[in-house]
Design an enzyme around this catalytic site. Structure first.
Site: not given
Length: 409
Positions: A208, A381-383, A385
């Site tokens: 994401p 990568d929002h998974r 950070v």
């Protein structure tokens, strides 16, 4: 005595390679050092040279096939020497093709273990996920019934076979640009373009993406670069070189940016290896400056120049393209202000760098003064950070650019 040519391991992370093109054909004489075949991995294209002399007696791995490391590619021996029958995997491949009506009844016996696990190469699994192909319905033509790339692609186009005439389905793709009736030009994808397309699609489908931007006053960084170049006649420092050092310093203070994710764990990398995106005629390549946080700016500059030259002359080694934990993509020389870079998985973030533009700003004394401004865009990568962590990292990097002395505080 016949010698088997096997798929070499061209990098520490390499598991398999795809046969791109055979340079030598069966019956050709081969000398030591002659290029036998071109292979493509998920990182680069390489030429495999012969370590023996003789005649190419048999080609086992066909163009387009995914072959695991140490898998058999070909056999070289003396002229007229007899070699054994084709290995079992090749025979299975012919069975699948000749018994097409039974294809739906055989896949599970060939490609699914008793425990229900599908035997498929990593590349085949990735492409199947992208195309929505159920691997349990695919017959594998690889070693021991393993599903490889071409099996997935063949399964994906089966619906079209019903609608089209057989000759059209079997037609080979054009090897050169083709002019169509409406003046469109159709060019086959190069191996590099295919790899780039797959990796970019995988990145966007998996991670994401979130992109944050900031504008930076780089007057002091410009002054630093000018001073360094005036004092060092043997090297010429670029803004990318300086950014490699600054990013490496910031990553040591923000380890979550220097991380990657698996299904059930986070990996915080001890090494800080900075990838530098280099544009080529056929696409993009990312050589890696290893342990950038432990190197001085002059060493980084020399190494970066060497890597870029190797990238443009196709002489990079696989290990010089492996292990990056963070990537920098600088499009400033193309007059780009800002952009949204795509994460180079399995990294957690990538920095996009825009051009330097002179513009008026309001300083700390509320005066309107000219300043050299640069836009930084960081995709993460929002998974891995969160937004606040990414913002803190970018703020620290901005602080280094606005006053390079901050790196030593």
């Amino acid at each position: 005595m016949a010698t088997e040519i096997i798929m070499p391991q061209l990098g520490l992370t390499m598991e398999e390679g795809t046969i791109a093109k055979w340079i030598k054909q069966v019956g050709d004489k081969v000398a030591v050092g002659d290029v036998l075949v071109e292979i493509t991995t998920d990182k680069l294209s390489s030429e495999i040279e012969s370590e023996v002399e003789g005649v190419l007696l048999k080609i086992v791995a066909q163009e387009g096939e995914d072959i695991p490391v140490k898998g058999l590619l070909a056999i070289i021996g003396a002229e007229g020497e007899q070699v054994g029958a084709a290995p079992a995997p090749a025979a299975k491949k012919e069975e699948v093709q000749s018994e097409a009506p039974k294809a739906e009844a055989q896949p599970k016996a060939a490609s699914v273990t008793e425990g229900g696990r599908v035997k498929a190469s990593p590349l085949a699994k990735k492409i199947a996920s992208e195309l929505g192909v159920d691997l349990s319905t695919v017959a594998g033509s690889g070693p021991n019934g393993r599903i490889v790339q071409k099996d997935v692609l063949a399964a994906e186009v089966k619906p079209a076979v019903v609608e089209k005439a057989a000759p059209e389905v079997k037609a080979a793709p054009a090897a050169a640009p083709v002019q169509t009736a409406n003046a469109d030009v159709v060019k086959p994808l190069t191996n590099m373009r295919k790899v780039i397309a797959k990796r970019m699609q995988q990145s966007k489908n998996t991670a994401p993406h979130v992109t944050i931007t900031t504008e930076v006053n780089v007057d002091k960084t410009i002054a630093l670069r000018s001073k360094l170049n005036a004092k060092n006649a043997d090297v010429r420092f670029s803004y990318t070189d300086i950014l490699v050092k600054m990013c490496a310093t910031a990553l040591r203070n923000y380890p979550k940016i220097n991380a990657s994710i698996t299904e059930d764990s986070m990996i915080f990398h001890d090494k800080i290896n900075i990838g530098v995106a280099v544009a080529l005629d056929d696409g993009l390549i990312v050589p890696v400056v290893s342990n950038a946080d432990r190197k001085g700016l002059k060493a980084i500059t020399k190494e970066t120049k060497d890597l870029i030259n190797k990238a443009r002359t196709n002489t990079l080694s696989p290990d010089e393209m492996s292990g990056a934990t963070f990537t920098i993509s600088n499009l400033g020389s193309y007059d780009i202000d800002g952009f949204t870079p795509v994460i180079n998985l399995p990294e957690a973030a990538i920095l996009g760098v825009g051009r330097i533009v002179k513009k008026p700003i309001v300083n700390e004394n509320d005066e309107i003064v000219p300043a050299s401004m640069m836009v930084l865009s960081m995709s993460f990568d929002h998974r891995v950070v969160d937004g606040a962590q990414a913002a803190e990292f970018l703020k620290a990097l901005k602080g280094y650019l606005e006053d390079p002395d901050n790196m030593y505080v």
